[in-house]
Design a protein around this motif. Structure first.
Motif, short mmCIF file in Angstrom:
data_model
loop_
_atom_site.label_atom_id
_atom_site.label_comp_id
_atom_site.label_asym_id
_atom_site.label_seq_id
_atom_site.Cartn_x
_atom_site.Cartn_y
_atom_site.Cartn_z
N PHE A 13 1.88 -30.37 20.15
CA PHE A 13 2.61 -30.37 18.88
C PHE A 13 1.63 -30.39 17.71
O PHE A 13 1.78 -29.62 16.75
N LEU A 16 -0.09 -26.99 17.38
CA LEU A 16 0.82 -25.99 16.83
C LEU A 16 1.05 -26.23 15.34
O LEU A 16 1.15 -25.28 14.56
N PHE A 17 1.12 -27.50 14.96
CA PHE A 17 1.33 -27.83 13.56
C PHE A 17 0.13 -27.36 12.72
O PHE A 17 0.30 -26.76 11.66
N SER A 20 0.31 -23.62 12.41
CA SER A 20 1.34 -23.19 11.45
C SER A 20 0.85 -23.38 10.03
O SER A 20 1.04 -22.52 9.17
N PRO A 349 4.49 -23.83 31.08
CA PRO A 349 4.58 -23.61 29.63
C PRO A 349 3.32 -24.03 28.89
O PRO A 349 2.98 -23.44 27.88
N LEU A 353 1.28 -21.79 26.35
CA LEU A 353 0.94 -22.22 24.99
C LEU A 353 -0.57 -22.18 24.79
O LEU A 353 -1.05 -21.83 23.71
N PHE B 17 6.32 -27.58 9.64
CA PHE B 17 6.98 -28.41 10.64
C PHE B 17 8.06 -27.63 11.39
O PHE B 17 8.16 -27.69 12.61
N LEU B 19 8.26 -24.36 11.68
CA LEU B 19 7.58 -23.34 12.50
C LEU B 19 7.06 -23.95 13.81
O LEU B 19 7.23 -23.40 14.90
N THR B 20 6.46 -25.14 13.67
CA THR B 20 5.94 -25.84 14.84
C THR B 20 7.06 -26.17 15.81
O THR B 20 6.94 -25.96 17.02
N LEU B 21 8.14 -26.67 15.23
CA LEU B 21 9.28 -27.06 16.06
C LEU B 21 9.82 -25.87 16.82
O LEU B 21 10.13 -25.95 18.02
N LEU B 23 8.20 -23.09 17.69
CA LEU B 23 7.25 -22.72 18.74
C LEU B 23 7.31 -23.71 19.90
O LEU B 23 7.31 -23.34 21.07
N PHE B 24 7.38 -24.98 19.53
CA PHE B 24 7.39 -26.04 20.54
C PHE B 24 8.62 -25.94 21.43
O PHE B 24 8.53 -25.97 22.66
N GLY B 27 8.50 -23.07 23.68
CA GLY B 27 7.67 -23.38 24.84
C GLY B 27 8.45 -24.17 25.88
O GLY B 27 8.44 -23.84 27.06
N ILE B 28 9.16 -25.18 25.43
CA ILE B 28 9.94 -26.02 26.34
C ILE B 28 11.05 -25.20 26.99
O ILE B 28 11.29 -25.29 28.20
N GLY B 31 9.62 -22.99 29.56
CA GLY B 31 9.31 -23.81 30.72
C GLY B 31 10.55 -24.09 31.55
O GLY B 31 10.54 -23.94 32.78
N LEU B 34 11.75 -20.87 33.25
CA LEU B 34 10.91 -20.47 34.38
C LEU B 34 11.14 -21.38 35.58
O LEU B 34 11.17 -20.92 36.72
N LYS B 38 12.40 -20.33 39.21
CA LYS B 38 11.70 -20.72 40.44
C LYS B 38 12.69 -21.23 41.47
O LYS B 38 12.65 -20.86 42.64
N GLU B 94 5.20 -30.71 42.96
CA GLU B 94 4.15 -31.10 42.05
C GLU B 94 4.68 -31.26 40.63
O GLU B 94 4.32 -32.20 39.93
#
Lengths: 411, 223
Positions: A13, A16-17, A20, A349, A353, B17, B19-21, B23-24, B27-28, B31, B34, B38, B94
């Motif tokens: 996080f 990424l911040f 950005s 992921p 990333l 913030f 933008l980050t959120l 992207l984050f 990503g999640i 994940g 995927l 699987k 795992e």
């Protein structure tokens, strides 16, 4: 398991911040050149070269300075020999016939040498230049236009490492290139807090109003930059003005340099602690805080990676011991296992990333490579991506240790 | 008083913030997607394998012994697919944990398929020299250490002497499967790891012991 996962989420996080923030800052004012002209209205500039035991470099530095594109009658070159024990003074003296002023004073540190020079000129702009640095011919012309903005008190160039050959130099070469991008980002959000020694130009007025360099400071250039910020002024950067500087050639030299830089950073953060007031200093405060955060996260990241690798090695060793180190030939490598491993690995992921971050880093290097016309960047970038964090955290570890045990860091 | 130029600090921070959120969360989400994929792949693999095994099962009832041996190749191929299944499961273990409900849910049909394959493979014993190993393991704390060690050794021996000759069926005894329970009772197995190698019961075997048994079983009878 839970804790390490939370740590990774925080790390991702935070990264990424930062990314950005960089993106928003750089898009606002992308790399753009300020047009310049060589005309009669150019201001008077004094270049001060503090030198201590620089007999090896002083001649080539001065020769290079004489080639600068700038009207001769507007340009002063002042060498201040800070009580060198070698032939620096004699070598510099030979340039007096080219109107280079050479002074000699008892040793007192770089800050005192700079102040000595500033007191002996009336020029409107003061450039400071390390005796081991080589600016390109039109550096001054490219940097000075930024002073059109009356709030700008200092302009910094794009620094590159002079002829990097070995690993340590190449690592720094890439680090400096990345620094050029970072400095541009910082300039856009008015958060530059270092005016590098190799070449920086200051407005004389600031010295008159707020004093000369701090002679006792480990990193007087950083102190000056923070002081400029403290009084609400701006520092700009001219990305197209390239200065190459000789960087430490071995690990010992680099460690010594970084000890000085980072310790100076801590001291100056304490000296100008009001810069940490976010409502007043906005991005600058944030960047200063993030610098410390990034140290902690780099430590955490490296410990995590080391621990994972330790586990991997331990498990492999255990497996090998169980089978009596009876290693099977390559014909036994299981194709299915490799395919499944790869598909598992690349569907993580965090790996995705990470690849995203890697491509962003590569893109930054491509942009800077184009701007600075530096060559052979690829290998250095590779070194930077894989080894920089180790060096960075090692240096900080040493600095923190010495700081806590109150050991003195010398120039 | 210091006057700094304002820089829309709040607005830009908010923008960064958001933008980050994005992207984050992306990503999640990727994940999660995927992981779901699987699990789906494993489920599809399970269905395909079940069909293949039933196909062979039916084939057995129709043909005579001499023709039976020809289907060994097909069984080996299914074995290969089962290996894929196992590796996928291991990676899922795992990332989710050994006791995650999804892992347990997918492990059950895998064990059933293993037993089915084992029963079919037993029919092949008369066709060529084979080492058929049933490996009972447990992930309970008191058994997990040795179970993992035995697993590593079995994997090594299997690779060394050929996956078409040494057949290993690793059964998790904690899944509560009726067939596994019944085999356990039949061979009187109470502690783990335990091995049944060509109908003989063994406890934990180290590499040398296991290798000796496998070598003996694979040498052609001279008498």
């Amino acid at each position: 398991m839970k804790f390490e996962l939370i740590f990774i989420y925080i790390l991702v996080f935070f990264s990424l911040f930062n990314l950005s923030l960089m993106l928003i800052a750089i898009l606002e004012k992308p790399f753009k050149r300020k047009p310049y002209k060589l005309n009669k209205n150019l201001p008077r500039v004094a270049i001060i070269v503090p030198a201590y035991n620089e007999e090896k470099n002083i001649s080539s530095t001065l020769k290079n300075l004489l080639k600068l594109k700038y009207p001769k009658e507007k340009l002063e070159i002042i060498v201040v020999d800070d009580g060198s024990k070698d032939k620096t003074f004699e070598k510099a003296k030979k340039f007096e016939k080219y109107n280079v002023k050479v002074y000699r004073k008892p040793n007192g540190g770089k800050g005192s040498a700079l102040n000595y020079g500033i007191k002996r000129t009336k020029a409107e702009f003061i450039a400071t230049l390390d005796a081991d640095s080589f600016p390109e011919k039109d550096s001054l012309l490219k940097m000075l236009p930024y002073f059109e903005d009356k709030k700008v008190m200092a302009v910094t160039p794009a620094m590159v490492v002079h002829k990097p050959r070995n690993f340590i130099e190449r690592l720094q070469h890439a680090e400096y290139l990345f620094g050029i991008f970072l400095r541009k980002v910082f300039a856009n959000i008015n958060a530059i807090h270092v005016c590098p020694g190799p070449l920086s130009i200051y407005r004389r007025k600031f010295f008159e109003k707020h004093g000369l360099f701090d002679e006792k400071n480990l990193t007087e250039d950083m102190e000056m930059a923070m002081r400029i910020q403290k009084y609400g002024y701006k520092i700009e950067t001219a990305v197209d003005s390239k200065v190459s500087t000789i960087a430490p050639k071995n690990f010992k030299g680099l460690l010594k340099q970084r000890e000085r830089w980072y310790t100076g950073y801590i001291h100056n953060c304490i000296k100008h602690k009001q810069l940490f007031k976010i409502p007043q200093y906005e991005f600058l405060s944030l960047i200063l805080i993030f610098a410390y955060l990034s140290i902690i996260l780099t430590f955490g990241y490296l410990s995590y990676i080391s621990f994972k690798n330790y586990q991997l090695i331990r498990d492999n060793f255990r497996a090998l011991r169980l089978v009596g180190f009876d290693i099977l030939g390559p014909e036994h490598i299981n194709r299915i296992e490799i395919i499944e491993f790869l598909s598992h690995y690349f569907s993580n992921p965090f790996v995705l990333l990470g690849l995203f971050g890697l491509s962003a880093t590569l893109l930054i290097f491509l942009i800077v490579k184009k701007e600075t016309r530096e060559e052979k960047v690829f290998l250095n970038t590779f070194f930077f991506i894989f080894f920089y964090s180790f060096f960075y955290s090692l240096f900080w570890l040493v600095v923190f240790f010495k700081y806590i045990t109150r050991r003195k860091v010398k120039w | 008083m210091v006057v700094r130029e304002r820089q829309q600090f709040g607005f830009k921070i908010l923008l960064a913030f958001i933008l980050t959120l994005i992207l984050f969360l992306l990503g999640i989400f990727v994940g999660f997607y995927l992981n779901q994929k699987k699990i789906e792949t494993i489920e599809n693999l399970e269905k395909d394998l079940l069909v293949s095994l039933q196909d062979i099962d039916t084939l057995y009832t129709q043909i005579n012994k001499s023709e039976l041996c020809k289907s060994k190749k097909y069984l080996d191929y299914i074995n290969n697919e089962l290996d894929k299944y196992a590796i996928k499961l291991t990676y899922l273990e795992e990332s989710l944990g050994k006791n995650h409900e999804v892992v347990i849910r997918l492990k059950k049909p895998y064990n059933v398929l293993l037993i089915k394959h084992y029963l079919l493979m037993k029919e092949m014993e008369d066709c060529e020299k084979l080492v058929i190993i049933l490996f009972f393991y447990s992930n309970r704390p008191e058994f997990i250490g040795l179970s993992e060690n035995e697993g590593i050794i079995l994997g090594h021996i299997r690779e060394k002497y050929g996956v078409d000759k040494v057949k290993v069926y690793a059964l998790d005894v904690d899944l509560g499967l009726r067939t596994v329970e019944s085999i356990k009772e039949q061979y009187n197995i109470t502690s783990y790891p335990s091995l049944i190698i060509n109908d003989k019961t063994y406890g934990y075997l180290n590499k040398e012991e296991l290798e000796k048994i496998v070598k003996e079983l694979l040498t052609p009878n001279l008498s």
